[in-house]
Write a protein that holds these residues in place. Structure first.
Motif, short mmCIF file in Angstrom:
data_model
loop_
_atom_site.label_atom_id
_atom_site.label_comp_id
_atom_site.label_asym_id
_atom_site.label_seq_id
_atom_site.Cartn_x
_atom_site.Cartn_y
_atom_site.Cartn_z
N PHE A 197 40.93 23.96 54.42
CA PHE A 197 39.57 24.32 54.00
C PHE A 197 39.23 25.74 54.42
N ALA A 198 39.65 26.14 55.63
CA ALA A 198 39.38 27.50 56.10
C ALA A 198 40.08 28.53 55.22
N LYS A 199 41.28 28.23 54.79
CA LYS A 199 42.03 29.17 53.96
C LYS A 199 41.30 29.48 52.66
N TRP A 200 40.97 28.42 51.92
CA TRP A 200 40.36 28.64 50.60
C TRP A 200 38.92 29.14 50.71
N SER A 201 38.17 28.70 51.72
CA SER A 201 36.80 29.20 51.86
C SER A 201 36.78 30.64 52.33
N ALA A 202 37.74 31.04 53.18
CA ALA A 202 37.81 32.44 53.62
C ALA A 202 38.13 33.36 52.44
N LEU A 203 39.12 32.97 51.64
CA LEU A 203 39.46 33.79 50.47
C LEU A 203 38.29 33.86 49.49
N SER A 204 37.59 32.73 49.32
CA SER A 204 36.43 32.72 48.41
C SER A 204 35.32 33.62 48.93
N ALA A 205 35.08 33.58 50.25
CA ALA A 205 34.03 34.43 50.82
C ALA A 205 34.38 35.91 50.70
N LEU A 206 35.65 36.25 50.89
CA LEU A 206 36.05 37.65 50.76
C LEU A 206 35.91 38.13 49.31
N VAL A 207 36.32 37.30 48.36
CA VAL A 207 36.17 37.67 46.94
C VAL A 207 34.69 37.78 46.58
N LEU A 208 33.87 36.85 47.07
CA LEU A 208 32.45 36.90 46.79
C LEU A 208 31.81 38.15 47.39
N GLY A 209 32.24 38.53 48.61
CA GLY A 209 31.72 39.75 49.20
C GLY A 209 32.09 40.98 48.40
N ALA A 210 33.33 41.01 47.89
CA ALA A 210 33.75 42.15 47.07
C ALA A 210 32.94 42.22 45.77
N LEU A 211 32.70 41.07 45.15
CA LEU A 211 31.91 41.06 43.91
C LEU A 211 30.47 41.50 44.18
N GLY A 212 29.93 41.12 45.35
CA GLY A 212 28.58 41.56 45.68
C GLY A 212 28.49 43.07 45.82
N GLN A 213 29.51 43.68 46.45
CA GLN A 213 29.52 45.14 46.58
C GLN A 213 29.64 45.81 45.21
N VAL A 214 30.50 45.25 44.35
CA VAL A 214 30.65 45.83 43.01
C VAL A 214 29.34 45.73 42.23
N ALA A 215 28.69 44.57 42.30
CA ALA A 215 27.44 44.40 41.56
C ALA A 215 26.38 45.38 42.03
N TYR A 216 26.27 45.58 43.36
CA TYR A 216 25.25 46.50 43.86
C TYR A 216 25.51 47.93 43.39
N HIS A 217 26.74 48.40 43.48
CA HIS A 217 27.03 49.78 43.11
C HIS A 217 26.88 50.01 41.61
N LEU A 218 27.22 49.00 40.80
CA LEU A 218 27.03 49.14 39.36
C LEU A 218 25.54 49.21 39.02
N LEU A 219 24.73 48.35 39.64
CA LEU A 219 23.28 48.36 39.38
C LEU A 219 22.66 49.66 39.89
N GLU A 220 23.11 50.12 41.05
CA GLU A 220 22.56 51.35 41.60
C GLU A 220 22.93 52.55 40.73
N ALA A 221 24.18 52.59 40.25
CA ALA A 221 24.60 53.71 39.41
C ALA A 221 23.87 53.71 38.07
N ALA A 222 23.48 52.53 37.58
CA ALA A 222 22.77 52.44 36.30
C ALA A 222 21.27 52.64 36.46
N GLY A 223 20.79 52.81 37.69
CA GLY A 223 19.36 53.02 37.90
C GLY A 223 18.53 51.77 37.76
N VAL A 224 19.14 50.60 37.93
CA VAL A 224 18.41 49.34 37.79
C VAL A 224 17.61 49.09 39.07
N VAL A 225 16.34 48.76 38.91
CA VAL A 225 15.49 48.48 40.07
C VAL A 225 15.27 46.99 40.28
#
Length: 269
Positions: free
Chosen positions: A203-231
């Protein structure tokens, strides 16, 4: 799981070692010293002796030596001991069983005369302080990214103690980096430790990998929204981000339960 040891006190070491081996077989891994102390209610010194016995490699049993037995009829008709049928070549030689070598330490072979000798060598342990240098810039980037994404999805300054401390405020966006990234690091540590039951490690293996992928997607989403000027983030991103604190709480509670669960609690009834 029941541990069979004698009820006399103090319990001898020779009775504790088989019971500890049975505990290790039930857990699937060698238990820690604290687990042995708690399970058998013994002191630290005796638990250390039991743990050392569990970590000692078990030598492989030597193969039985088979000798060729001459035919009784040939023995009966032989006139002298010189006429006895010769034993097969190599029948008198006994198989040599190599001594077990601890794989936890590196070894090097040094020739001494005509036979090599195995000399254990130990190297310096790998230092972990460089991880701190790697973590500092990652912490700044991840923290600012999650807080910025939380601001775009409705997280912000709140009054957590109304009527008690009206002047006390906190930005609820900080719950995202603390929850997601802390759980990812914790689950990663549990997965790679090798000291937990198999179900908890899986359980730790798959949840850790999922949390890391989710964290990366969150960073991508923020930078894309910020670069597009979305408020204001789209509702799909807002929905996912709003569910993160609850999801992290559930995964953390489940992992903590699996770490301390007995093997029979995971078996199907």
């Amino acid at each position: 799981m029941s541990t069979l040891v004698r009820t006399t006190y103090p319990v001898p070491i020779e009775d504790l070692i088989p019971a500890a081996r049975q505990l290790a077989a039930d857990l699937g891994v060698v238990p820690s010293r604290n687990r042995i102390m708690k399970e058998f209610r013994i002191g630290a010194e005796k638990a250390r002796v039991v743990l050392n016995a569990l970590n000692e490699p078990t030598p492989a049993p030597a193969e039985p030596h088979l000798r060729s037995v001459p035919n009784p009829v040939e023995i009966e008709h032989s006139d002298s001991p010189d006429e006895m049928p010769p034993a097969p070549k190599g029948a008198e030689a006994s198989p040599q069983v190599a001594a077990p070598v601890d794989l936890g330490t590196a070894t090097q072979t040094t020739p001494i005369g005509d036979s090599p000798a195995v000399v254990p060598t130990t190297g310096r342990p790998v230092r972990s302080w460089p991880v701190l240098l790697l973590a500092l810039p990652a912490f700044v980037a991840v923290w600012s990214g999650w807080v910025g994404l939380g601001t775009l999805t409705g997280f912000g300054v709140v009054h957590p103690l109304p009527g008690i401390a009206d002047g006390f405020t906190i930005n609820s966006a900080i719950t995202l980096p603390i929850g997601v990234e802390t759980y990812a690091a914790f689950a990663l540590r549990v997965w790679l430790s090798g000291k937990v039951p198999a179900a908890a490690r899986r359980f730790a293996k798959w949840s850790a990998l999922s949390a890391l992928v989710l964290g990366a997607l969150g960073q991508v989403a923020y930078h894309l929204l910020e670069a597009a000027g979305v408020v204001r983030a789209p509702w799909q991103i807002t929905t996912v981000v709003a569910c993160l604190p609850v999801a992290v709480l559930g995964m953390g509670a489940a992992l903590a339960h699996l770490i301390h669960a007995r093997p029979n609690q995971n078996a199907e009834k």
